[in-house]
Design an enzyme around this catalytic site. Sequence first.
Site, PDB file in Angstrom:
ATOM      1  N   ASP A   1      -6.892  -6.549  -8.474  1.00 32.49           N
ATOM      2  CA  ASP A   1      -5.689  -6.161  -7.744  1.00 32.49           C
ATOM      3  C   ASP A   1      -4.559  -7.089  -8.193  1.00 32.49           C
ATOM      4  O   ASP A   1      -4.752  -8.007  -9.002  1.00 32.49           O
ATOM      5  CB  ASP A   1      -5.925  -6.205  -6.229  1.00 32.49           C
ATOM      6  CG  ASP A   1      -4.889  -5.359  -5.484  1.00 32.49           C
ATOM      7  OD1 ASP A   1      -3.891  -4.948  -6.104  1.00 32.49           O
ATOM      8  OD2 ASP A   1      -5.065  -5.122  -4.279  1.00 32.49           O
TER       9      ASP A   1
HETATM   10  C1  BGC Z   1      -2.269  -3.361  -3.637  1.00 33.03           C
HETATM   11  C2  BGC Z   1      -3.050  -2.272  -4.317  1.00 33.03           C
HETATM   12  C3  BGC Z   1      -2.197  -1.539  -5.317  1.00 33.03           C
HETATM   13  C4  BGC Z   1      -1.641  -2.546  -6.308  1.00 33.03           C
HETATM   14  C5  BGC Z   1      -0.785  -1.894  -7.372  1.00 33.03           C
HETATM   15  C6  BGC Z   1      -1.519  -4.245  -4.626  1.00 33.03           C
HETATM   16  O1  BGC Z   1      -0.630  -5.075  -3.975  1.00 33.03           O
HETATM   17  O2  BGC Z   1      -3.137  -4.160  -2.879  1.00 33.03           O
HETATM   18  O3  BGC Z   1      -3.553  -1.397  -3.353  1.00 33.03           O
HETATM   19  O4  BGC Z   1      -2.946  -0.557  -5.969  1.00 33.03           O
HETATM   20  O5  BGC Z   1      -0.831  -3.470  -5.589  1.00 33.03           O
HETATM   21  O6  BGC Z   1       0.393  -1.418  -6.869  1.00 33.03           O
END
Ligand code: BGC
Length: 775
Positions: free
Chosen positions: A311
């Site tokens: 993530d």
């Molecule tokens: C979130 C994810 C998301 C990623 C990309 C992160 O901050 O936890 O769910 O897919 O960002 O945008």
Amino acid sequence: MKNTHFCKAFITFASLFLVFSCKNDQANSKPAIAADKAIEAAVERTLDRMDIREKAGQLVQITLDVLTEYGQDVKPVQLDRVIGEYKVGSILNVCKAAPTRAKMEEIVRAIQDKSMEAIGIPDIYGLDMIHGATYYKEGTFFPQEINLAATFDPAHAAAMGKAIGYETRAGLVPWVFSPVMDLGRTALWPRHWESFGEDPYVQSVMAAAETRAIQGSDPNHIGLDHCAVSLKHYLAYGNPASGKDRTPAYVTEQDLREKYFAPFKACIEAGALTVMVNSAAINGIPTHANTKLLTGWLKEGLNWDGMIVTDWADINNLYERDHVATDRKDAVRIGINAGIDMIMDPYDPAVADDIVALVEEGKISRKRLDDAVKRVLRVKYRLGLFDDPVWDTSSYELGSAETVQSALDAAIESEVLLKNTGGLLPLSKGTRILLTGPNANSMRCLNGGWSYSWQGSGTEEYTEQFNTIYEALKARFADVRLVEGVSYDNSGSDWQADKAVDIQGAVAAARGVDVIVACIGENSYCETPGNIDDLSLSANQTALVKALATTGKPIVLILSEGRPRIVREIEPLAAAVVDIMLPGNYGGDALAELLCGDANFSGKLPFTYPKYVNSLHTYDYKVSEHRETMEGMYNYDATMDVQWPFGAGLGYTSFEYSDFKVKNTRFKAGDVISVSLKVKNTGKVAGKEAVILYSSDLVASVIPDVRRVRAFKKVELAPGKETTVEFSLPANDLAFVGADGRWTLEKGEFRLSSGGLSEIVSCTKTKVWKTQNIK
Ligand code: BGC
């Protein structure tokens, strides 16, 4: 200090490796996705011609901002750096808010041109399409997952998945970070609404349906109407002890496997190609460093050849936040060795240099590097990107009539009627209505986060053509007056704060109407900005409802919120309550149809609605958590007192359950238990009913859950009609993870129940599975 961190990190890593080694014998023998020989050969050929810098680049993902300098156009100089120099294999995200799909296409085309020219390998672009193609200006917005769970009908999850796959491809993007799999088991958590509720079985069924629909039927050949999914966030992200986003979870081994792992397993078996990791930690180990969970359970345990992506900035978090690594390079070493295949850095492509150095120093083996690269390449081949890095988008239609109808149907079935004293609802179309509350006239509140922008802010710019609750009610009822009384401040960053603008004005307006419809709850939010310290509904909104109650007019509370805010004080003041959660762009229209009786309610709560801020429960609590008073001088009682239980939901008709029968009341592992029951519509209007089958293990060697959902089916019945609902329940589903970590089906009695009817059935022989997965 730094040295201490390094030693700790090393010991943690070493012990994880030991656990993982012990588990290797427990892998599934059958691959989760059968390998395609031609693709595997092509992956090998491509790998063979890559040098170490090209390999490292494939493991890096960068946000679009870096290519555009926070603007909308991709800059050639940035492309030269990110793709030309660092050979980065993946880009994600939009800049600020949703572009048109034509703009997205232009961006991806520039990236693909550069990728093919500089490295001869296509980029894989990923977007957060969470409840529809929600990062395109023209995308169709479905209700959020929490609402889809309330429909108890996987056909709605499939309809959304189909729209996500097709509409996302229309902008040349082949990869979505969906479905969300976290389980909303902690009501305070600001991402409670992103998953299919608190129950692992409901989550599994709905998310597997969505996965199949997004990807299509053949994971080796994802067509141009489909995208690759990324199941997120592996594992147990939705259960932070503090209730705050990205903070540690403490979860028993039993719950980890039975409740959190099971939905991932179901979706991997449905063909899911990629997985994104939980940003936080489980039982003290950052998930991005957890070899046992990433490589042991997921890749080896499920015999899965897909790709694991971090993530946002979570490799950095291993040293900056979690202190298990000394610096970024050390964090990269830990993450990739634990099983990470792609690093969402997201700002610095030079992270690729760390990978190169670690391989050259022997701290990441060439075998692990190649394995990670192959997993990335395999997804790109499976998506057909080597043949078609870009494709003709001229025939794609976003927001087709059929897709919009699916989104509206899902919204109608997702709004939950929780109280209807004296049959106040439906309201006749001549009813004079005072519409009030900060959520009454806001598209942003209907959609929640991940809607045009990350926080769902600025929605109004895009939603002129959709109806707020106010606009939708005006279209159905002759006399609707809007006095919000309380409103949110959308101008600053504290979006959750509301202010009392005109409570007395609302009270005065109520005097001339028949009914007050109060739309209360939350403004949109997402992730950490949505953290709160108190689950209570805001003081201003509580005061608004209390003031309105003094008029003596019947109140309909519309709860419009991403998580269940405590309404204990005002619930008794309302004659009717509807929880609409986050029903999307068509949620206002759906509510208007339901309130006037043109449609019937059929949603049921997919989570437990708490009554007290310090008593947050789930429906599958341990039997020991609810007790009557013991005999003797000590009162050791414990009570489960909730506002509305899991599964609560009324409608404008009534259903009668009868003839609950189990064919084989004595069974053993491997058997299928046949259950049937009759359901009759005993009311005056047509309706749908979600029939839910529960099991309760009456005595077990670890304290059993009081009950668990084992199956559900939604039926539709005209007034007076009856149907027989049949369930085939695999006996293995009644197994639990025992104290020794093994799946166990224990000899003894179980209660199967549905709609207040039940039967006791018996397992005749204990079985303990040797492998970590049952099937
Ligand atoms: C979130 C994810 C998301 C990623 C990309 C992160 O901050 O936890 O769910 O897919 O960002 O945008």
